[in-house]
Design an enzyme around this catalytic site. Structure first.
Site, PDB file in Angstrom:
ATOM      1  N   ARG A 118      27.288  23.730 -71.817  1.00 23.60           N
ATOM      2  CA  ARG A 118      26.912  23.436 -70.169  1.00 23.60           C
ATOM      3  C   ARG A 118      25.175  22.989 -70.435  1.00 23.60           C
ATOM      4  NH1 ARG A 118      24.735  27.430 -66.249  1.00 23.60           N
ATOM      5  NH2 ARG A 118      25.074  26.261 -64.344  1.00 23.60           N
ATOM      6  N   HIS A 144      20.283  21.799 -61.478  1.00 22.20           N
ATOM      7  CA  HIS A 144      19.821  23.063 -61.797  1.00 22.20           C
ATOM      8  C   HIS A 144      18.424  23.205 -61.303  1.00 22.20           C
ATOM      9  CE1 HIS A 144      20.685  26.327 -64.599  1.00 22.20           C
ATOM     10  NE2 HIS A 144      19.421  26.982 -64.279  1.00 22.20           N
ATOM     11  N   GLU A 200      23.642  27.840 -58.562  1.00 19.75           N
ATOM     12  CA  GLU A 200      22.908  28.896 -57.954  1.00 19.75           C
ATOM     13  C   GLU A 200      22.103  28.353 -56.536  1.00 19.75           C
ATOM     14  OE1 GLU A 200      20.607  31.131 -60.755  1.00 19.75           O
ATOM     15  OE2 GLU A 200      22.346  31.574 -62.137  1.00 19.75           O
ATOM     16  N   ASN A 237      27.823  32.919 -62.298  1.00 26.34           N
ATOM     17  CA  ASN A 237      26.946  33.414 -63.012  1.00 26.34           C
ATOM     18  C   ASN A 237      26.666  34.871 -62.521  1.00 26.34           C
ATOM     19  OD1 ASN A 237      26.561  30.707 -64.024  1.00 26.34           O
ATOM     20  ND2 ASN A 237      24.601  30.429 -62.906  1.00 26.34           N
ATOM     21  N   TYR A 258      24.890  38.458 -64.138  1.00 25.38           N
ATOM     22  CA  TYR A 258      24.048  39.366 -64.990  1.00 25.38           C
ATOM     23  C   TYR A 258      24.127  40.886 -65.002  1.00 25.38           C
ATOM     24  CZ  TYR A 258      22.121  34.974 -66.469  1.00 25.38           C
ATOM     25  OH  TYR A 258      22.114  33.577 -66.925  1.00 25.38           O
ATOM     26  N   GLU A 267      27.416  31.644 -66.895  1.00 29.84           N
ATOM     27  CA  GLU A 267      26.127  32.215 -67.334  1.00 29.84           C
ATOM     28  C   GLU A 267      26.274  33.701 -67.452  1.00 29.84           C
ATOM     29  OE1 GLU A 267      22.423  31.436 -65.509  1.00 29.84           O
ATOM     30  OE2 GLU A 267      22.826  29.323 -65.403  1.00 29.84           O
TER      31      GLU A 267
HETATM   32  O1  IFM Z   1      17.287  31.327 -66.693  1.00 32.88           O
HETATM   33  C1  IFM Z   1      18.218  31.560 -65.524  1.00 32.88           C
HETATM   34  C2  IFM Z   1      18.692  30.106 -65.108  1.00 32.88           C
HETATM   35  O2  IFM Z   1      18.252  29.238 -64.985  1.00 32.88           O
HETATM   36  C3  IFM Z   1      19.797  30.450 -63.960  1.00 32.88           C
HETATM   37  N1  IFM Z   1      20.569  31.787 -64.017  1.00 32.88           N
HETATM   38  C4  IFM Z   1      19.812  33.143 -64.210  1.00 32.88           C
HETATM   39  C5  IFM Z   1      19.092  32.663 -65.710  1.00 32.88           C
HETATM   40  C6  IFM Z   1      18.308  33.949 -66.045  1.00 32.88           C
HETATM   41  O3  IFM Z   1      17.390  34.312 -65.151  1.00 32.88           O
END
Ligand code: IFM
Length: 459
Positions: A79, A123, A168, A297, A299, A367
């Site tokens: 991606r 992006h 995002e 995405n 985290y 992500e």
């Molecule tokens: O690096 C970023 C990415 O561009 C978008 N999502 C989160 C990642 C980590 O912060």
């Protein structure tokens, strides 16, 4: 864990992710125009150590070497994003063929390596002239985005099976136009909510254009960043804060796109800042047209705690100032970003997603990954904490699949260390270490681990 426990359903896609401004460099080559991130990163005080994406990973020139590393990694898909100012230097009008040619070379290189390209159209690198004309706060940008999306798809549609309109939109709208920590660095109140809406309209218009020109079996979707939200305590004010955090972080985007509704509680939270007059009749139908998939995405989870708003005067208050602070349990470990590590948050999120939106299309984790302060010693980079993080989060995805959530793929962020926006080169997320002085690539321990994990998942 048994071999069976490591397996994923047949056809599950394994990938890696990057984004144009974070890796390409070559900002003045082949007719590329200026983006808001060029302007922002060159403005003193915006990025740690004054770093910029001028050179980044020099991927524009080294893409063959990078694709070879992806092939050895054994991923099914890669991606990446297209830099809008390479295609339309001013954000509108005729396309710059040299810019398209670069992406055609990349697509061909990937295809030859047996890797399916997954293209993100936006992006975050908005052409600066569009920002000068109002950026995402004005509706015209959404229309320009759809034209650009159609032009890229015309040129590359035959080689790219998966298309993502926006990455995002939360970050573009709220970090870019409310907090001002990302380009274009504006602190607007009302404006950030208008920006959020115009991003969604841009997505809807682009989906229309892409679908109208579908070549074959390409799939079209959007990527949202989302956290599972829990109140930090059982106190009613924290429960209410969690609901506001979920609204701001997720439902502003996911409700219109996936349920065809504006969030019921938005007026309660933002009614003083805006009358939402930037919305037009018919927008919801446009924004909620069916998707082939949704990218997610994730985290870390959010633990929300009630807090006073920073600015008590609603006329000056930015849209993100909703009286919430994050307060994760102290015992959770943190990454170098300060983000709490709790893989079960991803499993909870996927289940929440599927329950909240009964029309949910197949999901891809577009992500997931972690930053740690990696160092190269004698040509090796050992990153056991990233291995542990990925192991746990991939396990959480597998658990969600077992729970019945239709997850079709997982992309690790990121393929290689890169320009981490306002943190510059100080935060490393890669499976591949990049020495930014020499541009040497060193696959980390996590790269080798991910290769083996993919093989085990395939069984
Ligand atoms: O690096 C970023 C990415 O561009 C978008 N999502 C989160 C990642 C980590 O912060």
């Amino acid at each position: 864990m048994s071999d069976e426990g490591l397996r994923f359903p047949q056809g599950f896609a394994w990938g890696v992710s990057t984004a144009s401004y974070q890796i390409e460099g070559a900002v003045d080559e082949d007719g590329r125009g200026t983006s808001i991130w060029d302007t922002f990163s060159h403005t003193p005080g915006n990025v740690v150590r004054g770093d910029t994406g001028d050179v980044a990973c020099d991927h524009y020139h080294r893409y063959r070497e990078d694709v070879a590393l992806m092939r050895d990694l054994g991923v099914d898909t890669y991606r990446f994003s297209i830099a809008w100012p390479r295609i339309q230097p001013t954000g509108k009008g005729p396309v710059e063929q040299a810019g398209l040619d670069f992406y055609r070379r990349l697509v061909d290189e990937l295809t030859d390596a047996g890797i399916r390209p997954s293209v993100t159209l936006y992006h975050w690198d908005l052409p600066q002239p569009l920002e000068d004309a109002g950026g995402w706060m004005v509706r015209d940008t959404a229309e320009r985005f759809a034209e650009y999306a159609a032009a890229v798809h015309d040129a590359l549609g035959d080689g790219v099976p998966q298309w993502i309109t926006l990455n995002e939109p939360y970050c573009s709208a709220f970090i870019g136009y409310a907090d001002g920590r990302h380009a274009p660095g504006r602190r607007e109140g009302h404006g950030a909510l208008a920006a959020a809406h115009h991003l969604l309209v841009g997505h809807g218009l682009a989906m229309q254009a892409l679908r109208a020109n579908r070549r074959g079996d390409e799939t079209f979707g959007i990527t949202l960043n989302m956290n599972h939200v829990l109140p930090a305590t059982d106190a009613p004010e924290d429960v209410a804060a969690a609901r506001r955090a979920e609204l701001l972080g997720t439902r502003v985007f996911s409700d219109p796109v996936l349920a065809g509704r504006y969030p019921a509680d938005e007026r309660e939270v933002w009614g003083e800042l805006t009358d939402f007059s930037f919305r037009r009749y018919g927008d919801l139908d446009l924004v909620s047209a069916p998707l082939d998939f949704v990218g997610l995405n994730n985290y870390y989870p959010t633990y929300a705690k009630d807090a006073p708003t920073v600015d008590p005067d609603p006329r000056r208050r930015v849209a993100t100032d909703i009286g919430v602070v994050e307060n994760p349990p102290a015992e959770l470990p943190r990454t170098a970003m300060g983000w709490p590590v709790e893989a079960d948050g991803l499993r909870r999120l996927l289940n929440w997603f599927a329950t909240t939106y009964p029309r949910l299309p197949p999901v891809y984790i577009t992500e997931n990954g972690a930053a740690y302060p990696d160092v190269a010693v004698d040509g090796r980079v050992d990153d056991p904490r990233r291995v542990a993080y990925l192991d746990a989060y991939i396990g959480a995805v597998r658990a969600a699949v077992d729970d019945g959530v239709d997850v079709r793929g997982y992309y690790c962020w990121s393929f290689m260390d890169n320009f981490e926006w306002a943190l510059g080169y100080s935060a490393r997320f890669g499976l591949v270490y990049v020495d930014f002085e020499t541009q040497q690539r060193i696959p980390k321990t996590s790269y080798h681990w991910y290769r083996d994990r993919i093989a085990a998942a395939r069984g």
